[in-house]
Design an enzyme around this catalytic site. Structure first.
Site, short mmCIF file in Angstrom:
data_model
loop_
_atom_site.label_atom_id
_atom_site.label_comp_id
_atom_site.label_asym_id
_atom_site.label_seq_id
_atom_site.Cartn_x
_atom_site.Cartn_y
_atom_site.Cartn_z
N ARG A 51 -4.23 4.63 -0.13
CA ARG A 51 -4.68 3.77 1.26
C ARG A 51 -3.82 2.42 1.00
O ARG A 51 -3.44 2.05 1.88
CB ARG A 51 -6.00 3.56 1.13
CG ARG A 51 -7.02 4.56 1.94
CD ARG A 51 -8.18 4.53 1.38
NE ARG A 51 -8.22 5.15 0.28
CZ ARG A 51 -8.04 6.41 -0.16
NH1 ARG A 51 -7.94 7.39 0.62
NH2 ARG A 51 -7.71 6.81 -1.34
N THR A 52 -3.95 1.82 -0.01
CA THR A 52 -3.63 0.58 -0.15
C THR A 52 -2.23 0.39 0.26
O THR A 52 -1.94 -0.32 0.91
CB THR A 52 -4.06 -0.15 -1.72
OG1 THR A 52 -5.42 0.00 -1.80
CG2 THR A 52 -3.67 -1.75 -1.54
N LYS A 80 11.76 0.12 -18.87
CA LYS A 80 12.96 0.05 -19.98
C LYS A 80 12.26 -1.37 -20.53
O LYS A 80 13.04 -2.02 -21.42
CB LYS A 80 14.24 -0.52 -19.00
CG LYS A 80 14.91 0.51 -18.42
CD LYS A 80 16.03 0.18 -17.92
CE LYS A 80 16.60 0.97 -16.85
NZ LYS A 80 17.73 0.52 -16.18
N ARG A 101 0.39 -3.89 -7.22
CA ARG A 101 -0.82 -3.54 -8.11
C ARG A 101 -0.12 -3.12 -9.38
O ARG A 101 0.70 -2.80 -9.65
CB ARG A 101 -1.19 -2.19 -7.51
CG ARG A 101 -2.13 -1.37 -8.34
CD ARG A 101 -2.69 -0.17 -7.45
NE ARG A 101 -3.81 -0.43 -6.33
CZ ARG A 101 -4.41 0.15 -5.95
NH1 ARG A 101 -4.53 1.41 -6.17
NH2 ARG A 101 -5.26 -0.29 -4.89
N HIS A 129 -9.93 -6.83 -6.47
CA HIS A 129 -9.07 -6.24 -5.32
C HIS A 129 -9.48 -6.60 -4.09
O HIS A 129 -10.06 -6.38 -3.39
CB HIS A 129 -9.53 -4.78 -5.30
CG HIS A 129 -8.67 -3.84 -4.53
ND1 HIS A 129 -7.84 -4.32 -3.92
CD2 HIS A 129 -8.52 -2.21 -4.59
CE1 HIS A 129 -7.00 -3.09 -3.17
NE2 HIS A 129 -7.62 -1.99 -3.56
C1 NCD Z 1 -9.98 1.62 -5.13
C2 NCD Z 1 -8.95 0.83 -6.06
O1 NCD Z 1 -7.72 1.11 -6.23
O2 NCD Z 1 -9.62 0.14 -6.84
N1 NCD Z 1 -9.17 2.17 -4.12
C3 NCD Z 1 -8.57 1.59 -3.08
O3 NCD Z 1 -7.79 0.71 -3.20
N2 NCD Z 1 -8.95 1.85 -1.81
C4 NCD Z 1 -11.26 2.26 -5.37
C5 NCD Z 1 -10.94 3.29 -6.34
O4 NCD Z 1 -9.61 3.71 -7.01
O5 NCD Z 1 -11.95 3.96 -6.83
#
Ligand code: NCD
Length: 307
Positions: A51-52, A80, A101, A129
């Site tokens: 999703r993100t 590397k 991320r 997050h």
């Molecule tokens: C979450 C995350 O990545 O922290 N997912 C997301 O970004 N929607 C929640 C999860 O991974 O459980």
């Protein structure tokens, strides 16, 4: 240069402005279709995401911009041995804004110190997050019309769940918010969330091990996945994996206008029978994620003088 490393980087007024912008985007998509023409977003995902990353990508396309990046560290020079600092120094020459991320807590902050362009933390380890929280705030606002006077149940892996940490940091800044923290003792929120976030705030909170007793009081129920990848052993994960499963029976005494949320991905903590209940808002929440990320990209580019 403004970055978004945690929710508290934004003032309450800026969050309000971001939410208003997202709502305007929902109503007037055409007005924003070319606002980022020629701009590039880099999505650097050193950890899995659906999703993100996709909502950032969709957001930038809908603003008329372009997207470059990667979705796994194995295909990059990180494999590397390249440092986060060097990767960001280089990518910030190629892109106008970066969503990143990383499995290590604090990695986006390290990157931001080197970046020539805005950095967005798209999740750093078990820490924070903030763009999920903006998504959650937009969802709460669209469902409840306010952030004040809400009782919010947060259930599941509150220790490793970074979405929970950022949500609590954001919501405890509003008036008369009460948290019901539902988790087994071992998976309760980290001490710093209690001591540095909840205690200094005006919010009340209780820690409980079951959801049933306080269910009738909840305005929002935020379910989360047990974060398998962050446990030290598989044995420990297996002990907690089915700790909570929300089903229609457990919702019998809940408010008729409860808002059920989940950042997704769901494993089995919400039975699929709940999906058809009008109170289930987790897929609407995922859609809101695209709109708020469109608003965030616009604001950060504007604040950085890049738009
Ligand atoms: C979450 C995350 O990545 O922290 N997912 C997301 O970004 N929607 C929640 C999860 O991974 O459980």
């Amino acid at each position: 240069m403004r970055h978004l490393l945690d929710t508290t980087d934004l003032s309450l007024q800026e969050i309000d402005e971001m939410i208003s912008l997202a709502m305007d985007i929902v109503d007037n998509k055409d007005k924003y279709a070319h606002i980022c023409d020629g701009k590039k977003l880099a999505t650097l995902f050193f950890e899995p995401s659906t999703r993100t990353r996709l909502s950032f990508t969709a957001a930038m396309y809908e603003l008329g911009g372009h997207v470059l990046g990667f979705s796994e560290a194995a295909s990059t020079s990180a494999s590397k041995g390249e440092s986060v600092e060097d990767t960001i120094s280089m990518v910030s020459c190629y892109a106008d804004i970066i969503a990143m991320r990383h499995p290590l807590e604090g990695a986006p902050r390290v990157g931001a110190a080197r970046s020539l362009v805005p950095i967005i933390n798209a999740g750093d380890g078990g820490h924070a997050h903030p763009t999920q929280t903006l998504t959650d705030l937009l969802t709460i606002y669209r469902e409840k019309g306010t952030f004040d006077n809400l009782t919010i149940g947060v259930c599941g892996d509150l220790k490793f769940g970074r979405t929970v940490h950022s949500l609590i940091k954001a919501m405890c800044r509003y008036k008369n918010v009460r948290f019901v923290l539902i988790a087994p003792d071992e998976l309760q929120v980290p001490d710093y969330i209690i001591n540095d976030v909840l205690e200094p705030s005006a919010s009340k909170y209780v820690r409980v091990e079951q959801m049933e007793a306080l269910m009738p009081e909840l305005d929002v129920l935020y379910m989360t996945r047990i974060q398998r990848e962050r446990f030290f052993s598989e044995e420990e994960y297996l002990k907690h994996k089915d700790a909570f499963i929300l089903n229609l029976k457990k919702l019998e005494n809940a408010k008729k206008d409860l808002t059920i949320m989940h950042p997704l991905p769901r494993v089995n903590e919400i039975a699929t029978e709940v999906d058809d209940d009008p109170r289930a808002k987790y897929f609407v929440q995922a859609l809101n994620g695209k709109y708020i990320r469109m608003a965030l990209i616009i604001k950060l580019l504007q604040w950085g003088g890049l738009l």
